[in-house]
Design a protein around this motif. Structure first.
Motif, mmCIF file in Angstrom:
data_model
loop_
_atom_site.group_PDB
_atom_site.id
_atom_site.type_symbol
_atom_site.label_atom_id
_atom_site.label_comp_id
_atom_site.label_asym_id
_atom_site.label_seq_id
_atom_site.Cartn_x
_atom_site.Cartn_y
_atom_site.Cartn_z
ATOM 1 N N VAL B 56 0.869 -1.155 0.075
ATOM 2 C CA VAL B 56 0.046 0.139 0.001
ATOM 3 C C VAL B 56 0.708 1.247 0.045
ATOM 4 C CG1 VAL B 56 -1.462 1.082 1.292
ATOM 5 C CG2 VAL B 56 -2.184 -1.114 1.112
ATOM 6 N N ILE B 57 1.649 1.158 0.875
ATOM 7 C CA ILE B 57 2.811 2.552 0.849
ATOM 8 C C ILE B 57 3.265 2.565 -0.353
ATOM 9 C CG2 ILE B 57 5.041 3.297 1.903
ATOM 10 C CD1 ILE B 57 4.440 1.746 4.208
ATOM 11 N N THR B 58 3.930 1.606 -1.206
ATOM 12 C CA THR B 58 4.474 1.876 -2.585
ATOM 13 C C THR B 58 3.277 2.293 -3.431
ATOM 14 O OG1 THR B 58 5.690 -0.315 -2.014
ATOM 15 C CG2 THR B 58 5.528 0.361 -4.292
ATOM 16 N N LEU B 59 2.171 1.654 -3.466
ATOM 17 C CA LEU B 59 0.991 2.255 -4.396
ATOM 18 C C LEU B 59 1.053 3.514 -4.211
ATOM 19 C CD1 LEU B 59 -1.643 -0.626 -4.457
ATOM 20 C CD2 LEU B 59 -0.186 0.544 -6.405
ATOM 21 N N GLN B 60 0.567 4.030 -3.109
ATOM 22 C CA GLN B 60 0.198 5.471 -2.625
ATOM 23 C C GLN B 60 1.441 6.525 -2.782
ATOM 24 O OE1 GLN B 60 -0.930 5.749 1.669
ATOM 25 N NE2 GLN B 60 -3.121 4.901 0.988
ATOM 26 N N MET B 61 2.628 6.029 -2.770
ATOM 27 C CA MET B 61 3.799 6.863 -3.247
ATOM 28 C C MET B 61 3.851 7.071 -4.742
ATOM 29 S SD MET B 61 5.832 7.841 -0.792
ATOM 30 C CE MET B 61 5.317 7.737 1.005
ATOM 31 N N ALA B 62 3.630 5.972 -5.402
ATOM 32 C CA ALA B 62 3.608 5.955 -6.707
ATOM 33 C C ALA B 62 2.415 6.975 -7.205
ATOM 34 C CB ALA B 62 3.371 4.541 -7.488
ATOM 35 N N ILE B 63 1.049 6.848 -6.597
ATOM 36 C CA ILE B 63 0.260 7.816 -7.310
ATOM 37 C C ILE B 63 0.433 9.000 -6.721
ATOM 38 C CG2 ILE B 63 -2.199 8.194 -6.725
ATOM 39 C CD1 ILE B 63 -2.579 5.245 -6.145
ATOM 40 N N ASN B 64 0.937 9.370 -5.758
ATOM 41 C CA ASN B 64 1.243 10.756 -5.286
ATOM 42 C C ASN B 64 2.357 11.568 -5.827
ATOM 43 O OD1 ASN B 64 -1.154 11.612 -3.571
ATOM 44 N ND2 ASN B 64 -0.275 9.637 -2.461
ATOM 45 N N ILE B 70 10.316 14.247 -10.153
ATOM 46 C CA ILE B 70 10.680 13.207 -9.334
ATOM 47 C C ILE B 70 11.018 12.055 -9.749
ATOM 48 C CG2 ILE B 70 9.883 12.327 -7.129
ATOM 49 C CD1 ILE B 70 8.116 14.731 -6.932
ATOM 50 N N PRO B 71 12.460 11.549 -9.395
ATOM 51 C CA PRO B 71 12.599 10.142 -10.030
ATOM 52 C C PRO B 71 11.941 9.259 -9.411
ATOM 53 C CG PRO B 71 14.307 10.793 -8.647
ATOM 54 C CD PRO B 71 13.274 12.038 -8.616
ATOM 55 N N LYS B 72 11.532 7.942 -10.159
ATOM 56 C CA LYS B 72 10.575 6.959 -9.531
ATOM 57 C C LYS B 72 11.356 6.213 -8.588
ATOM 58 C CE LYS B 72 7.115 7.016 -12.306
ATOM 59 N NZ LYS B 72 5.668 7.441 -11.686
ATOM 60 N N SER B 73 12.845 6.330 -8.461
ATOM 61 C CA SER B 73 13.419 5.358 -7.224
ATOM 62 C C SER B 73 12.944 5.743 -5.844
ATOM 63 C CB SER B 73 14.979 5.618 -7.465
ATOM 64 O OG SER B 73 15.369 6.938 -7.649
ATOM 65 N N LEU B 74 12.462 7.357 -5.911
ATOM 66 C CA LEU B 74 12.091 7.682 -4.658
ATOM 67 C C LEU B 74 11.084 6.913 -4.233
ATOM 68 C CD1 LEU B 74 13.744 10.092 -3.622
ATOM 69 C CD2 LEU B 74 11.654 11.562 -3.992
ATOM 70 N N ILE B 75 10.363 6.264 -4.704
ATOM 71 C CA ILE B 75 9.117 5.533 -4.305
ATOM 72 C C ILE B 75 9.794 4.324 -3.628
ATOM 73 C CG2 ILE B 75 7.357 3.871 -4.811
ATOM 74 C CD1 ILE B 75 6.845 5.742 -7.435
ATOM 75 N N GLY B 76 10.905 3.675 -3.943
ATOM 76 C CA GLY B 76 11.432 2.668 -3.200
ATOM 77 C C GLY B 76 12.150 3.292 -1.925
ATOM 78 N N TYR B 77 12.692 4.273 -2.189
ATOM 79 C CA TYR B 77 13.415 5.072 -0.937
ATOM 80 C C TYR B 77 12.335 5.390 0.068
ATOM 81 C CZ TYR B 77 15.493 8.996 1.517
ATOM 82 O OH TYR B 77 15.679 9.815 2.686
ATOM 83 N N ALA B 78 11.085 5.960 -0.241
ATOM 84 C CA ALA B 78 9.997 6.243 0.499
ATOM 85 C C ALA B 78 9.552 5.173 1.298
ATOM 86 C CB ALA B 78 8.883 7.120 -0.177
ATOM 87 N N THR B 79 9.290 4.006 0.378
ATOM 88 C CA THR B 79 8.720 2.868 1.230
ATOM 89 C C THR B 79 9.630 2.324 2.305
ATOM 90 O OG1 THR B 79 7.754 2.200 -0.832
ATOM 91 C CG2 THR B 79 7.862 0.504 0.712
ATOM 92 N N ALA B 164 3.325 -6.499 -10.029
ATOM 93 C CA ALA B 164 2.034 -6.879 -10.274
ATOM 94 C C ALA B 164 1.161 -5.875 -10.894
ATOM 95 C CB ALA B 164 1.348 -7.446 -8.968
ATOM 96 N N THR B 165 1.345 -4.655 -10.790
ATOM 97 C CA THR B 165 0.662 -3.532 -11.143
ATOM 98 C C THR B 165 1.399 -2.678 -12.515
ATOM 99 O OG1 THR B 165 1.372 -1.856 -9.642
ATOM 100 C CG2 THR B 165 -0.654 -3.087 -9.148
ATOM 101 N N GLY B 166 2.641 -2.852 -12.408
ATOM 102 C CA GLY B 166 3.614 -2.231 -13.420
ATOM 103 C C GLY B 166 3.332 -0.714 -13.411
ATOM 104 N N ILE B 167 3.118 -0.187 -12.006
ATOM 105 C CA ILE B 167 2.939 1.072 -11.701
ATOM 106 C C ILE B 167 4.237 1.846 -11.602
ATOM 107 C CG2 ILE B 167 2.792 1.342 -9.136
ATOM 108 C CD1 ILE B 167 0.412 3.054 -9.405
#
Lengths: 257, 246
Positions: B56-64, B70-79, B164-167
């Motif tokens: 859920v954290i990953t999904l929400q970060m990706a959506i927001n 903002i580099p996509k790698s930040l999502i992994g960092y935030a998670t 799974a989502t390819g987000i």
């Protein structure tokens, strides 16, 4: 021998035990009888030290228990066995583990010696092949027998029984009563039994103390009960129709003689 | 006044709990039993909660974080930061306060009202130490392992959802996990876990040990144990964050 002198105990200002002077003899089954709520259990638990008393003295063989500190009391407690109303077996332990616990904590026996002692005590209470059962798998009578086995495993000098027959059928009650009496005589233990079961009183009551309204009202043997003129004691003892009939029969026999 | 009385009773009980045990080998055996009952039996719930929270954290970060700047790698960092700093220690502790705390309070409370504790006292056993110390020791040692497990499972949950989502690209997610990695975050989280383990077991043990009356009272003691443990987890989370991170 256990002795209490002017023992007083109250809860939130309400006096539950008032000036109790009593002596419990070695090698005898000493009974404390009285109605529910009369203070029997409080007296028993005060003597063993589960309830701190307000005033008075408790002696275990001339050692004043009330004057001892926690560490010194602990030494006497190792000589005490107690059978609780509901058995109080540890639910998460098997029969064998329950009986072995005091040995694990306070003996220097090897595991094999401990097992021998546990099996001896379980045999003594006529409980066979029950080592691996849990308390939830036992009947009421079996629970009481395991509790007796646990209470005697360290060869106690003092045995306390809080209503050992509660919840048992009359036949099992007799078995438990006789077992306690046999053990008391065999090991010369000072046994104090708390009961309101008149069958037990007439069966094993060698010394009886009647507690009424928190006071010691009467003291005697099972033979003295029949001849007593104490109103409160008679009201308690002869409350059941069967007991009344027994007293009337005794009186008729006396007149005939 | 009652609060001070309660605090006093708690510390008196703890002094009894930490007094010298009768025989160490019995306590050692009991510690392993408690690790099994309280720790291993919690692995399932920790795994389920962590994997979903990580996802859920990953999904929400990706959506927001839908910005080309903002580099996509930040999502992994935030998670990773969310899992390491807060979720795996504090949120898992709150969940375990419910599971383990109520278990301890009801177990010890039932032992109290069925006179099992009196039976131990009569045998000359320090009942407080015999019953509560193994639980405290087992949770203080085992809870940090659960925390590490939760971190790993949560991060894996985020990775799974990215596939799974390819987000987001899983490689970006993995890159983000290593970005500005400071092992101190793990140390901080493990210290918190050990403290929370102590709070849950000691507070629940306290409420169970002083339960009186009947099964209703045991239920009340169990509820109180969970509520008070949770409040203290939140308070200590604040204190420890102030102490170790600022």
């Amino acid at each position: 021998m256990i002795r209490t002198e002017h023992l007083v105990k109250s809860f939130d200002g309400r006096v539950v035990l008032d000036d109790i002077n009593a002596e419990f003899d070695k090698g005898k089954t000493n009974l404390i009888i009285g109605q529910s709520g009369s203070g029997k259990t409080v007296l028993l638990k005060s003597i063993v030290g589960l309830f701190p008393i307000d005033s008075g003295k408790i002696y275990y063989n001339d050692i004043c228990y009330t004057d001892l500190n926690f560490k010194e009391r602990k030494e006497i407690r190792k000589d005490i066995g107690m059978i609780f109303q509901g058995g109080a077996l540890l639910d998460s332990s098997t029969v064998e583990e329950n009986v072995r616990l005091p040995l694990d904590l306070f003996s220097t026996m090897t595991p094999a010696e401990k097992l021998d002692r546990v099996n001896f005590c379980l045999d003594r209470v006529n409980l066979h092949d029950a080592n691996r059962l849990y308390p939830s798998e036992l009947s009421g009578g079996m629970v009481k027998r395991v509790a007796i086995a646990r209470a005697i495993v360290l060869n106690p000098k003092y045995l306390f029984c809080d209503e050992p027959n509660s919840g048992l059928d009359p036949m099992t009650s007799v078995v438990i009563d006789n077992l306690i009496k046999e053990i008391t005589e065999e090991y010369q233990i000072t046994t104090i039994i708390n009961t309101h079961d008149m069958n037990s009183v007439m069966e094993i009551g060698e010394k009886i103390i009647f507690i009424h309204d928190g006071k010691k009202w009467w003291e005697g043997t099972k033979h003295d009960i029949m001849q007593s003129n104490n109103k409160e004691l008679n009201d308690f003892v002869f409350a059941s129709a069967m007991a009344k009939r027994a007293k009337m029969n005794a009186e008729t026999c006396e007149k005939r003689a | 006044m009652k609060l001070f009385e309660l605090i006093g009773k708690y510390f008196i009980l703890m002094s009894k709990v930490f007094s010298r045990p009768e025989k160490f080998y019995i306590y050692r055996r009991r510690i392993f039993d408690e690790m099994d009952a309280l720790g291993f039996n919690s692995i399932g719930i920790v795994a389920i909660v962590s994997v979903f929270m990580g996802a859920v954290i990953t999904l929400q970060m990706a959506i927001n974080l839908e910005s080309p700047f903002i580099p996509k790698s930040l999502i992994g960092y935030a998670t990773r930061e969310s899992m390491f700093l807060e979720f795996s220690s504090t949120v898992v502790a709150l969940i375990l306060a419910g599971k383990v705390g109520s278990n301890i309070a009801s177990e010890i409370g039932t032992m109290r009202i069925t006179e099992q504790i009196d039976a131990l006292e009569i045998m000359g056993v320090n009942s407080a130490s015999y019953l509560i110390l193994p639980k405290i020791v087992s949770m203080v040692f085992f809870f940090p392992f659960l925390t590490i497990f939760s971190m790993a499972v949560g991060i894996f949950g985020g990775y799974l959802i990215s596939i799974a989502t390819g987000i987001l690209n899983p490689e970006s997610y993995l890159d983000g996990l290593w970005y500005d990695f400071r092992p101190y975050s793990i140390t901080y989280s493990l210290i918190k876990a050990a403290v929370f383990g102590f709070l849950i077991t000691s507070i629940s043990g306290f409420y169970g040990y002083f339960a009186r009356g009947n099964s209703l009272e045991v239920g009340r003691a169990s509820t109180k144990a969970v509520v008070v443990s949770s409040i203290f987890i939140l308070i200590f989370n604040l204190i420890l964050t102030q102490l170790f991170l600022i």
